[in-house]
Design a protein around this motif. Structure first.
Motif, PDB file in Angstrom:
ATOM      1  N   ILE A 279       0.834  -1.202   0.000  1.00 49.22           N
ATOM      2  CA  ILE A 279       0.000   0.000   0.000  1.00 49.22           C
ATOM      3  C   ILE A 279       0.864   1.246   0.000  1.00 49.22           C
ATOM      4  O   ILE A 279       0.544   2.244  -0.668  1.00 49.22           O
ATOM      5  N   ASN A 280       1.957   1.219   0.739  1.00 49.70           N
ATOM      6  CA  ASN A 280       2.826   2.393   0.813  1.00 49.70           C
ATOM      7  C   ASN A 280       3.338   2.790  -0.568  1.00 49.70           C
ATOM      8  O   ASN A 280       3.337   3.967  -0.930  1.00 49.70           O
ATOM      9  N   ARG A 281       3.775   1.815  -1.350  1.00 48.87           N
ATOM     10  CA  ARG A 281       4.262   2.128  -2.704  1.00 48.87           C
ATOM     11  C   ARG A 281       3.148   2.713  -3.562  1.00 48.87           C
ATOM     12  O   ARG A 281       3.365   3.664  -4.314  1.00 48.87           O
ATOM     13  N   ALA A 282       1.952   2.144  -3.452  1.00 54.69           N
ATOM     14  CA  ALA A 282       0.833   2.652  -4.242  1.00 54.69           C
ATOM     15  C   ALA A 282       0.486   4.085  -3.851  1.00 54.69           C
ATOM     16  O   ALA A 282       0.255   4.950  -4.712  1.00 54.69           O
ATOM     17  N   LEU A 283       0.464   4.366  -2.544  1.00 50.30           N
ATOM     18  CA  LEU A 283       0.142   5.726  -2.097  1.00 50.30           C
ATOM     19  C   LEU A 283       1.253   6.709  -2.462  1.00 50.30           C
ATOM     20  O   LEU A 283       0.982   7.888  -2.719  1.00 50.30           O
ATOM     21  N   ALA A 284       2.484   6.227  -2.494  1.00 51.45           N
ATOM     22  CA  ALA A 284       3.585   7.102  -2.919  1.00 51.45           C
ATOM     23  C   ALA A 284       3.367   7.547  -4.355  1.00 51.45           C
ATOM     24  O   ALA A 284       3.575   8.723  -4.703  1.00 51.45           O
ATOM     25  N   TYR A 285       2.938   6.614  -5.205  1.00 53.37           N
ATOM     26  CA  TYR A 285       2.661   6.979  -6.602  1.00 53.37           C
ATOM     27  C   TYR A 285       1.489   7.958  -6.674  1.00 53.37           C
ATOM     28  O   TYR A 285       1.559   8.976  -7.380  1.00 53.37           O
ATOM     29  N   GLU A 306      -0.979  -4.792   4.855  1.00 51.50           N
ATOM     30  CA  GLU A 306       0.165  -4.121   4.253  1.00 51.50           C
ATOM     31  C   GLU A 306       1.401  -5.005   4.264  1.00 51.50           C
ATOM     32  O   GLU A 306       1.810  -5.519   5.310  1.00 51.50           O
ATOM     33  N   GLY A 307       1.992  -5.175   3.070  1.00 52.10           N
ATOM     34  CA  GLY A 307       3.244  -5.897   2.974  1.00 52.10           C
ATOM     35  C   GLY A 307       4.424  -4.965   2.861  1.00 52.10           C
ATOM     36  O   GLY A 307       5.581  -5.400   2.835  1.00 52.10           O
ATOM     37  N   MET A 313       3.432   4.296   5.180  1.00 48.94           N
ATOM     38  CA  MET A 313       2.083   4.384   4.648  1.00 48.94           C
ATOM     39  C   MET A 313       1.254   5.395   5.433  1.00 48.94           C
ATOM     40  O   MET A 313       0.586   6.269   4.865  1.00 48.94           O
ATOM     41  N   LEU A 314       1.311   5.302   6.749  1.00 48.74           N
ATOM     42  CA  LEU A 314       0.532   6.205   7.591  1.00 48.74           C
ATOM     43  C   LEU A 314       1.024   7.648   7.469  1.00 48.74           C
ATOM     44  O   LEU A 314       0.230   8.594   7.477  1.00 48.74           O
ATOM     45  N   LYS A 315       2.347   7.828   7.347  1.00 44.60           N
ATOM     46  CA  LYS A 315       2.888   9.177   7.167  1.00 44.60           C
ATOM     47  C   LYS A 315       2.392   9.798   5.867  1.00 44.60           C
ATOM     48  O   LYS A 315       2.104  11.000   5.805  1.00 44.60           O
ATOM     49  N   ARG A 316       2.278   8.985   4.819  1.00 47.33           N
ATOM     50  CA  ARG A 316       1.798   9.515   3.531  1.00 47.33           C
ATOM     51  C   ARG A 316       0.341   9.961   3.641  1.00 47.33           C
ATOM     52  O   ARG A 316      -0.045  11.007   3.111  1.00 47.33           O
ATOM     53  N   HIS A 343      -7.113  -4.854  11.375  1.00 45.65           N
ATOM     54  CA  HIS A 343      -7.777  -3.940  12.312  1.00 45.65           C
ATOM     55  C   HIS A 343      -6.820  -2.877  12.849  1.00 45.65           C
ATOM     56  O   HIS A 343      -7.233  -1.726  13.070  1.00 45.65           O
ATOM     57  N   ALA A 344      -5.574  -3.239  13.043  1.00 49.29           N
ATOM     58  CA  ALA A 344      -4.616  -2.259  13.569  1.00 49.29           C
ATOM     59  C   ALA A 344      -4.421  -1.111  12.590  1.00 49.29           C
ATOM     60  O   ALA A 344      -4.388   0.067  12.982  1.00 49.29           O
ATOM     61  N   HIS A 345      -4.285  -1.431  11.308  1.00 46.36           N
ATOM     62  CA  HIS A 345      -4.118  -0.380  10.305  1.00 46.36           C
ATOM     63  C   HIS A 345      -5.390   0.459  10.178  1.00 46.36           C
ATOM     64  O   HIS A 345      -5.327   1.674   9.989  1.00 46.36           O
ATOM     65  N   ALA A 346      -6.541  -0.204  10.261  1.00 48.38           N
ATOM     66  CA  ALA A 346      -7.806   0.534  10.177  1.00 48.38           C
ATOM     67  C   ALA A 346      -7.932   1.523  11.324  1.00 48.38           C
ATOM     68  O   ALA A 346      -8.361   2.669  11.145  1.00 48.38           O
ATOM     69  N   GLU A 347      -7.549   1.096  12.522  1.00 55.18           N
ATOM     70  CA  GLU A 347      -7.621   1.987  13.682  1.00 55.18           C
ATOM     71  C   GLU A 347      -6.616   3.136  13.562  1.00 55.18           C
ATOM     72  O   GLU A 347      -6.913   4.279  13.943  1.00 55.18           O
TER      73      GLU A 347
END
Length: 386
Positions: A279-285, A306-307, A313-316, A343-347
């Motif tokens: 997800i982080n790479r996708a959001l970076a794009y 997230e792999g 990811m959260l910073k983006r 759930h952790a990422h959702a929270e």
């Protein structure tokens, strides 16, 4: 048949095979054919083991017998039941392998789940099957567009118009209803009138782009239905001149399918379901494509497993929101409710003001309208909130 007899008949169909000994009901004609179709899939011979009866029929891996069975269930059961039985057949007897044959594709009932299965088989699909598969996918896509496009355009257009209101409109552009309500405090009873200190109106819609929308879609295997619906909505939004729409799909790689949005079938065959998730790479794009933050809506559609690098990811997401970008997190875009998700990422996203929730296709236009107008999202009660 009296009420008791009808109940026994239904229980006999539910329980299957040896149930005739306990219900005292024997089946004939159409009922016997229905029982045979159920037994072929759910009985012991159907490799499912999911029913208590000793139904000896089975589908095995024979294409002719499966083709006949597909025809039978379409004869005896409503479309919604047929689709459930087809999904069960894919899991129980390996129907997915037989879907690589054109005659099998012509026999099945086309729906969103079947499209997801075909897309997962895309790379293994022989050329003799590909055109038939495209025809099946196109049929489903056209039905979805017909169902969803009119309301989506109307809802989003209304939101764009409302977001374009200006405070110094020309006389012909004044929204008199909102202007009067905004100036009621200036009512002069002796004159029976309102003094409009502040005028509210609409900006000219024209043909200019008002909002940028980026759909960022997880194409891992569990998100198949979401990928189908996102492609259809992406095509609908792309057809609106006042919105610049970008569609990005990702697993561990990121693919921008924006240039194919004029045909959602091409979009779908440009995806590859399965694989990991970054997800982080996708959001970076996606972040790199934002040129007007305050006029941009980013919609992340993912189960959030997230792999990649979680903290990045959260910073983006935090950075995009701080710049004025509207960020929406959908755990799914389908009629099936929330899938299994992290759930952790959702929270963590909810704590950033981007609550994660599953969204049905019928709710999606309202979600987009709220994001465009920068008002609270119509979040279902089960959403992960801050």
């Amino acid at each position: 048949m009296n009420a008791m007899g009808e109940r026994l008949r239904r229980w006999r169909l539910v329980l299957g095979g040896d149930a005739a000994e306990t219900t005292g009901v024997s089946l004939g004609g159409r009922d016997a054919a229905m029982d045979g179709a159920l037994g072929a899939l759910y009985g012991k011979g159907g490799k499912g083991g999911g029913r208590s009866g000793d139904r000896s029929a089975g589908l095995g891996a024979s294409a002719p017998s499966v083709a006949r069975w597909l025809g039978d269930i379409r004869t005896y059961f409503p479309s919604s039941v047929v689709q459930v039985m087809q999904r069960d057949a894919i899991e129980r007897i390996g129907l997915s392998a037989l879907l690589l044959e054109p005659e099998m594709l012509e026999a099945v009932e086309a729906d969103v789940h079947l499209v997801g299965t075909l897309l997962s088989l895309n790379k293994a699909m022989p050329e003799t099957t590909r055109e038939t598969a495209r025809a099946v996918v196109r049929k489903v896509v056209e039905e979805l567009e017909k169902r969803l496009s009119t309301r989506t355009r109307a809802t989003v257009t209304g939101a764009l118009d409302r977001s374009a209101r200006i405070s110094r409109p020309r006389h012909r552009d004044i929204d008199w209803d909102r202007t009067i309500r905004a100036n009621l405090k200036n009512y002069l009873p002796e004159y029976g009138t309102v003094v409009p200190e502040r005028l509210i109106g609409y900006g000219h819609a024209g043909q200019s782009v008002k909002k940028d929308v980026i759909l960022c879609v997880d194409q891992s295997g569990s998100m198949a239905a979401s990928v189908v619906y996102a492609s259809v909505f992406g095509a609908v939004l792309a057809s609106m001149r006042s919105i610049s729409t970008r569609l990005v799909v990702f697993d561990t790689a990121v693919v921008d399918l924006t240039e194919q949005l004029d045909d959602p079938v091409d979009v779908l065959f440009g995806t590859q379901l399965g694989g990991g998730t970054d997800i982080n790479r996708a959001l970076a794009y996606c972040q790199s494509q934002i040129t007007r933050p305050t006029d941009t809506v980013v919609v992340l559609i993912s189960d959030l497993y997230e792999g990649g690098i979680r903290d990045e990811m959260l910073k983006r997401v935090a950075a995009m929101k701080a710049s004025g970008t509207q960020f929406v997190t959908l755990l799914a875009l389908s009629d099936e409710g929330a899938p299994a998700y992290d759930h952790a990422h959702a929270e963590a996203l909810a704590a950033l003001g981007a609550p994660a929730f599953a969204c049905t296709p019928d709710l999606f236009p309202d979600v987009m309208a709220a994001a465009i107008e920068r008002r609270p999202l119509p979040i279902p009660d089960m959403a992960v909130r801050q």
